[in-house]
Design an enzyme around this catalytic site. Structure first.
Site, PDB file in Angstrom:
ATOM      1  N   ASP A  14       0.809  -1.226   0.000  1.00  0.00           N
ATOM      2  CA  ASP A  14       0.000   0.000   0.000  1.00  0.00           C
ATOM      3  C   ASP A  14       0.841   1.275   0.000  1.00  0.00           C
ATOM      4  O   ASP A  14       0.421   2.315   0.518  1.00  0.00           O
ATOM      5  CB  ASP A  14      -0.972   0.024   1.206  1.00  0.00           C
ATOM      6  CG  ASP A  14      -1.887  -1.177   1.199  1.00  0.00           C
ATOM      7  OD1 ASP A  14      -2.186  -1.689   0.107  1.00  0.00           O
ATOM      8  OD2 ASP A  14      -2.303  -1.608   2.291  1.00  0.00           O
ATOM      9  N   LYS A  17       1.838   2.155  -5.108  1.00  0.00           N
ATOM     10  CA  LYS A  17       2.363   1.608  -6.372  1.00  0.00           C
ATOM     11  C   LYS A  17       1.429   1.905  -7.546  1.00  0.00           C
ATOM     12  O   LYS A  17       1.871   2.314  -8.613  1.00  0.00           O
ATOM     13  CB  LYS A  17       2.563   0.081  -6.244  1.00  0.00           C
ATOM     14  CG  LYS A  17       3.550  -0.306  -5.154  1.00  0.00           C
ATOM     15  CD  LYS A  17       3.617  -1.812  -4.958  1.00  0.00           C
ATOM     16  CE  LYS A  17       2.381  -2.424  -4.354  1.00  0.00           C
ATOM     17  NZ  LYS A  17       2.087  -2.040  -2.964  1.00  0.00           N
ATOM     18  N   LYS A  19      -0.726   4.302  -8.035  1.00  0.00           N
ATOM     19  CA  LYS A  19      -0.658   5.693  -8.471  1.00  0.00           C
ATOM     20  C   LYS A  19       0.576   5.934  -9.334  1.00  0.00           C
ATOM     21  O   LYS A  19       0.493   6.548 -10.400  1.00  0.00           O
ATOM     22  CB  LYS A  19      -0.638   6.641  -7.251  1.00  0.00           C
ATOM     23  CG  LYS A  19      -0.192   8.030  -7.678  1.00  0.00           C
ATOM     24  CD  LYS A  19      -0.190   9.111  -6.652  1.00  0.00           C
ATOM     25  CE  LYS A  19       0.569  10.286  -7.283  1.00  0.00           C
ATOM     26  NZ  LYS A  19       0.388  11.558  -6.624  1.00  0.00           N
ATOM     27  N   GLY A  41      -4.599  -4.174  -3.748  1.00  0.00           N
ATOM     28  CA  GLY A  41      -5.561  -3.125  -4.077  1.00  0.00           C
ATOM     29  C   GLY A  41      -4.742  -1.916  -4.475  1.00  0.00           C
ATOM     30  O   GLY A  41      -4.079  -1.320  -3.639  1.00  0.00           O
ATOM     31  N   HIS A  42      -4.730  -1.609  -5.764  1.00  0.00           N
ATOM     32  CA  HIS A  42      -3.904  -0.513  -6.276  1.00  0.00           C
ATOM     33  C   HIS A  42      -4.819   0.638  -6.698  1.00  0.00           C
ATOM     34  O   HIS A  42      -5.609   0.502  -7.630  1.00  0.00           O
ATOM     35  CB  HIS A  42      -3.043  -1.005  -7.455  1.00  0.00           C
ATOM     36  CG  HIS A  42      -2.025  -2.028  -7.029  1.00  0.00           C
ATOM     37  ND1 HIS A  42      -1.160  -2.635  -7.901  1.00  0.00           N
ATOM     38  CD2 HIS A  42      -1.729  -2.531  -5.802  1.00  0.00           C
ATOM     39  CE1 HIS A  42      -0.380  -3.474  -7.229  1.00  0.00           C
ATOM     40  NE2 HIS A  42      -0.716  -3.437  -5.954  1.00  0.00           N
ATOM     41  N   GLN A 222       1.945  -6.020  -3.196  1.00  0.00           N
ATOM     42  CA  GLN A 222       2.392  -6.126  -1.796  1.00  0.00           C
ATOM     43  C   GLN A 222       3.698  -5.329  -1.613  1.00  0.00           C
ATOM     44  O   GLN A 222       3.890  -4.347  -2.302  1.00  0.00           O
ATOM     45  CB  GLN A 222       2.567  -7.602  -1.372  1.00  0.00           C
ATOM     46  CG  GLN A 222       1.256  -8.370  -1.239  1.00  0.00           C
ATOM     47  CD  GLN A 222       0.672  -8.845  -2.560  1.00  0.00           C
ATOM     48  OE1 GLN A 222       1.330  -9.510  -3.320  1.00  0.00           O
ATOM     49  NE2 GLN A 222      -0.578  -8.507  -2.825  1.00  0.00           N
ATOM     50  N   THR A 237       2.952 -12.606   2.668  1.00  0.00           N
ATOM     51  CA  THR A 237       2.104 -13.189   1.646  1.00  0.00           C
ATOM     52  C   THR A 237       2.837 -14.404   1.068  1.00  0.00           C
ATOM     53  O   THR A 237       3.899 -14.783   1.564  1.00  0.00           O
ATOM     54  CB  THR A 237       1.695 -12.148   0.587  1.00  0.00           C
ATOM     55  OG1 THR A 237       0.676 -12.727  -0.242  1.00  0.00           O
ATOM     56  CG2 THR A 237       2.878 -11.693  -0.271  1.00  0.00           C
ATOM     57  N   ALA A 297      -7.292  -0.935   0.754  1.00  0.00           N
ATOM     58  CA  ALA A 297      -8.044  -0.761  -0.493  1.00  0.00           C
ATOM     59  C   ALA A 297      -8.781  -2.046  -0.882  1.00  0.00           C
ATOM     60  O   ALA A 297      -9.720  -2.012  -1.669  1.00  0.00           O
ATOM     61  CB  ALA A 297      -7.096  -0.329  -1.611  1.00  0.00           C
ATOM     62  N   SER A 409       5.458  12.367  -3.790  1.00  0.00           N
ATOM     63  CA  SER A 409       4.020  12.428  -4.049  1.00  0.00           C
ATOM     64  C   SER A 409       3.348  13.205  -2.926  1.00  0.00           C
ATOM     65  O   SER A 409       3.640  13.007  -1.748  1.00  0.00           O
ATOM     66  CB  SER A 409       3.476  11.003  -4.133  1.00  0.00           C
ATOM     67  OG  SER A 409       2.079  11.021  -4.278  1.00  0.00           O
ATOM     68  N   GLY A 411      -0.241  13.882  -2.841  1.00  0.00           N
ATOM     69  CA  GLY A 411      -1.693  13.705  -2.865  1.00  0.00           C
ATOM     70  C   GLY A 411      -2.024  12.516  -3.743  1.00  0.00           C
ATOM     71  O   GLY A 411      -1.171  12.045  -4.498  1.00  0.00           O
TER      72      GLY A 411
HETATM   73  P1  GDP Z   1      -0.743   0.360  -3.538  1.00  0.00           P
HETATM   74  O1  GDP Z   1      -1.335  -0.913  -3.073  1.00  0.00           O
HETATM   75  O2  GDP Z   1       0.728   0.428  -3.311  1.00  0.00           O
HETATM   76  O3  GDP Z   1      -1.102   0.702  -4.959  1.00  0.00           O
HETATM   77  O4  GDP Z   1      -1.370   1.511  -2.623  1.00  0.00           O
HETATM   78  P2  GDP Z   1      -2.929   1.639  -2.201  1.00  0.00           P
HETATM   79  O5  GDP Z   1      -3.702   2.130  -3.353  1.00  0.00           O
HETATM   80  O6  GDP Z   1      -3.392   0.401  -1.532  1.00  0.00           O
HETATM   81  O7  GDP Z   1      -2.815   2.711  -1.045  1.00  0.00           O
HETATM   82  C1  GDP Z   1      -2.303   3.973  -1.248  1.00  0.00           C
HETATM   83  C2  GDP Z   1      -3.382   4.984  -0.845  1.00  0.00           C
HETATM   84  O8  GDP Z   1      -2.801   6.254  -0.716  1.00  0.00           O
HETATM   85  C3  GDP Z   1      -4.463   5.124  -1.887  1.00  0.00           C
HETATM   86  O9  GDP Z   1      -5.661   5.465  -1.242  1.00  0.00           O
HETATM   87  C4  GDP Z   1      -3.971   6.284  -2.733  1.00  0.00           C
HETATM   88  O10 GDP Z   1      -5.024   6.967  -3.394  1.00  0.00           O
HETATM   89  C5  GDP Z   1      -3.341   7.149  -1.685  1.00  0.00           C
HETATM   90  N1  GDP Z   1      -2.194   7.938  -2.126  1.00  0.00           N
HETATM   91  C6  GDP Z   1      -1.215   7.618  -3.001  1.00  0.00           C
HETATM   92  N2  GDP Z   1      -0.272   8.587  -3.012  1.00  0.00           N
HETATM   93  C7  GDP Z   1      -0.674   9.530  -2.136  1.00  0.00           C
HETATM   94  C8  GDP Z   1      -0.103  10.757  -1.675  1.00  0.00           C
HETATM   95  O11 GDP Z   1       0.973  11.174  -2.075  1.00  0.00           O
HETATM   96  N3  GDP Z   1      -0.805  11.442  -0.728  1.00  0.00           N
HETATM   97  C9  GDP Z   1      -1.991  11.019  -0.244  1.00  0.00           C
HETATM   98  N4  GDP Z   1      -2.599  11.751   0.677  1.00  0.00           N
HETATM   99  N5  GDP Z   1      -2.554   9.872  -0.649  1.00  0.00           N
HETATM  100  C10 GDP Z   1      -1.892   9.130  -1.570  1.00  0.00           C
HETATM  101  P1  IMO Z   2      -0.914  -4.154  -2.265  1.00  0.00           P
HETATM  102  O1  IMO Z   2      -0.474  -4.694  -3.585  1.00  0.00           O
HETATM  103  C1  IMO Z   2      -0.985  -4.538   2.059  1.00  0.00           C
HETATM  104  C2  IMO Z   2      -1.109  -8.574   3.689  1.00  0.00           C
HETATM  105  C3  IMO Z   2      -2.360  -9.007   4.406  1.00  0.00           C
HETATM  106  C4  IMO Z   2      -1.776  -9.991   5.399  1.00  0.00           C
HETATM  107  C5  IMO Z   2      -0.672 -10.670   4.604  1.00  0.00           C
HETATM  108  C6  IMO Z   2      -1.083 -11.970   3.952  1.00  0.00           C
HETATM  109  O2  IMO Z   2      -2.216  -3.427  -2.316  1.00  0.00           O
HETATM  110  O3  IMO Z   2       0.173  -3.363  -1.624  1.00  0.00           O
HETATM  111  P2  IMO Z   2      -2.665 -12.694   1.963  1.00  0.00           P
HETATM  112  O4  IMO Z   2      -4.010 -12.205   1.521  1.00  0.00           O
HETATM  113  O5  IMO Z   2      -1.604 -12.484   0.933  1.00  0.00           O
HETATM  114  O6  IMO Z   2      -2.715 -14.084   2.482  1.00  0.00           O
HETATM  115  O7  IMO Z   2      -2.285 -11.775   3.217  1.00  0.00           O
HETATM  116  O8  IMO Z   2      -0.311  -9.737   3.588  1.00  0.00           O
HETATM  117  N1  IMO Z   2      -1.325  -8.083   2.311  1.00  0.00           N
HETATM  118  C7  IMO Z   2      -1.240  -6.794   1.967  1.00  0.00           C
HETATM  119  N2  IMO Z   2      -1.040  -5.703   2.723  1.00  0.00           N
HETATM  120  N3  IMO Z   2      -1.077  -4.423   0.724  1.00  0.00           N
HETATM  121  C8  IMO Z   2      -1.257  -5.518  -0.053  1.00  0.00           C
HETATM  122  O9  IMO Z   2      -1.226  -5.465  -1.396  1.00  0.00           O
HETATM  123  C9  IMO Z   2      -1.389  -6.770   0.574  1.00  0.00           C
HETATM  124  N4  IMO Z   2      -1.592  -8.035   0.128  1.00  0.00           N
HETATM  125  C10 IMO Z   2      -1.535  -8.831   1.207  1.00  0.00           C
HETATM  126  O10 IMO Z   2      -2.993  -7.919   5.043  1.00  0.00           O
HETATM  127  O11 IMO Z   2      -1.159  -9.290   6.454  1.00  0.00           O
HETATM  128 MG    MG Z   3      -2.882  -1.588  -1.836  1.00  0.00          MG
END
Ligand code: GDP
Ligand code: IMO
Ligand code: MG
Length: 420
Positions: A14, A17, A19, A41-42, A222, A237, A297, A409, A411
């Protein structure tokens, strides 16, 4: 011949990535997801649209780019079908999507096994997203899995039933009640959506593209600290989330990799169980969670928040061979008087500057304090405009980590990205 670039997370996922892949896609011909599944969840935001992708690569909203789901990915037909339906509703032109024949399928019983295993672990549970990831990769390495390329086999149903029956025996082992029929019917009806896409030998396709000087960006899911080998095992994971995972998850050789983009938050978060040495349990932690909107996400669970962890980041940078860093969510720290960064850990054995084998025990972070900034960063358009305190933070991180920070970044929107 051009080489592929890799983008991946350096913390517990999270990092943002999705974005950054979206921001960088205009520089590439192909975006290829290399591991994980719908546990990911991206999130992408642009033109007032906010969208979360789970299996589909984050280059999908750039017309003319090819998106590939690589062999290292595991696919749930139901979630894939939902994703296709929801992006189709967005009124945005979407780009081409190809799927590796070697990507593995998540069966309904994989999800049941995931839930049964977590229930059996009780307090020791991993905090899995319950998407069936662990059991699917277990069948992959156990040489029992079903792949996308099997879908068109005339004996697919037999293969499915054999694996399902094995799973049912395993489920008997657990004290776990389940309802399979409805899930199974939905799963089979969603296979049609998967069958509507072209299934390819993605390793051949990608290597041919490299020969033709096409630019490829490999998208990780992840984060490094969730890697099956190098993460905080067993709270990880079930795939290799690191650069090496891009080689095995796409069939791209190590000597065909150029830049490795390492994404990290200006602080740190984790969702699910497991060690998190710099976790905050105070008002600052709550404030970061609120301003950063730190909710998963995929599952909506609150993310645990804490300070940046330099030894953990150095570890991730080394293992991945990171060449460029990208710091996310700097805006979230605005208004915090003193920002902390963990530089060492105090243990019973003394002070150390690396993550030990058992990082959940007796580890007290030692912090460096950094003066914070007050300014709202979300409207800035250039790195020249950032407050001097943030400049100092960036410079200090670059010195510590010995890798340049090329994007900051400020926002969630595509436009809220400051390039160096
Ligand atoms: P990913 O799994 O690495 O793609 O990240 P996620 O989408 O799960 O989580 C990142 C969260 O932070 C999302 O809600 C994005 O919309 C938000 N986000 C990404 N970059 C920024 C930033 O620079 N500032 C803020 N406030 N939110 C951000
Ligand atoms: P993105 O790509 C954050 C975490 C779960 C749990 C552990 C194992 O959005 O960054 P699993 O479902 O793989 O058996 O879960 O890994 N986890 C993540 N945490 N971002 C993710 O993906 C994740 N995918 C799995 O919360 O702790
Ligand atoms: Mg994510």
């Amino acid at each position: 011949m051009v080489k592929a670039d890799v983008l991946l997370g350096l913390q517990w996922g999270d990092e943002g990535k999705g974005k950054i892949v979206d921001v960088l896609t205009s520089q590439y011909d192909i975006i290829a997801r290399f591991q994980g599944g719908p546990n990911a969840g991206h999130t992408l935001e642009f033109d007032g649209i906010k969208h979360v992708l789970h299996t589909i690569p984050s280059g999908i909203f750039h017309n003319g780019v090819v998106n590939i789901i690589g062999n290292g990915v595991v696919i749930d037909p139901i979630i894939f079908d939902n994703e296709i339906k929801s992006i189709s509703k967005l009124n945005v032109k979407i780009s081409k999507l190809l799927i590796s024949k070697k990507a593995h399928l998540i069966l309904p019983t994989h999800k049941l096994l995931d839930a049964a295993s977590e229930k059996a672990k009780g307090k020791e549970k991993i905090g899995s997203t319950l998407k069936g990831i662990g059991p699917t990769y277990m069948d992959k390495t156990g040489r029992n899995g079903l792949r996308i390329g099997d879908l068109t086999d005339k004996d697919f149903k037999d293969k499915y039933n054999r694996l399902k029956n094995k799973h049912l025996k395993l489920l008997d082992f657990y004290d776990f009640e389940y309802e399979l029929e409805k899930l199974e019917n939905e799963w089979f009806s969603c296979l049609n959506t998967l069958l509507n896409f072209q299934h390819i030998d993605s390793e051949h396709y990608l290597n041919k593209c490299l020969k033709e000087n096409k630019k490829i960006l490999a998208e990780g899911a992840q984060g490094t600290l969730l890697d099956i080998d190098f993460g905080s095992y067993p709270f990880v994971t079930s795939s290799n989330t690191i650069t090496a995972g891009a080689c095995t998850g796409l069939g791209i050789a190590p000597n065909k990799i150029n830049d490795v983009y390492g994404i990290f938050k200006a602080y740190c978060t984790r969702v699910g169980s497991g060690p998190f040495p710099t976790e905050l349990f105070n008002e600052t932690g709550k404030r970061i969670a609120k301003i950063g909107n730190e909710f998963g996400a995929t599952t909506g669970r609150p993310r645990r928040c804490g300070w940046i962890d330099i030894p953990a980041l150095k570890y991730a940078i080394n293992i991945n061979g990171v060449t460029k860093l990208m710091m996310m969510k700097a805006d979230v720290l605005s208004g915090i008087d003193v920002i902390k960064a963990c530089t060492h850990y105090e243990t019973k054995e003394g002070i150390i500057d690396y993550l030990p084998f058992q990082s959940n025990h007796d580890l007290t972070p030692i912090y460096k304090e950094i003066k914070g900034w007050k300014n709202d960063l979300t409207k800035l358009s250039s790195l020249n405009e950032v407050p001097k305190e943030l400049h100092n933070y960036i410079n200090w991180l670059e010195e510590e980590l010995e890798v340049p920070i090329t994007i900051v970044s400020v926002g969630p929107d595509r436009k809220q990205t400051l390039h160096k």
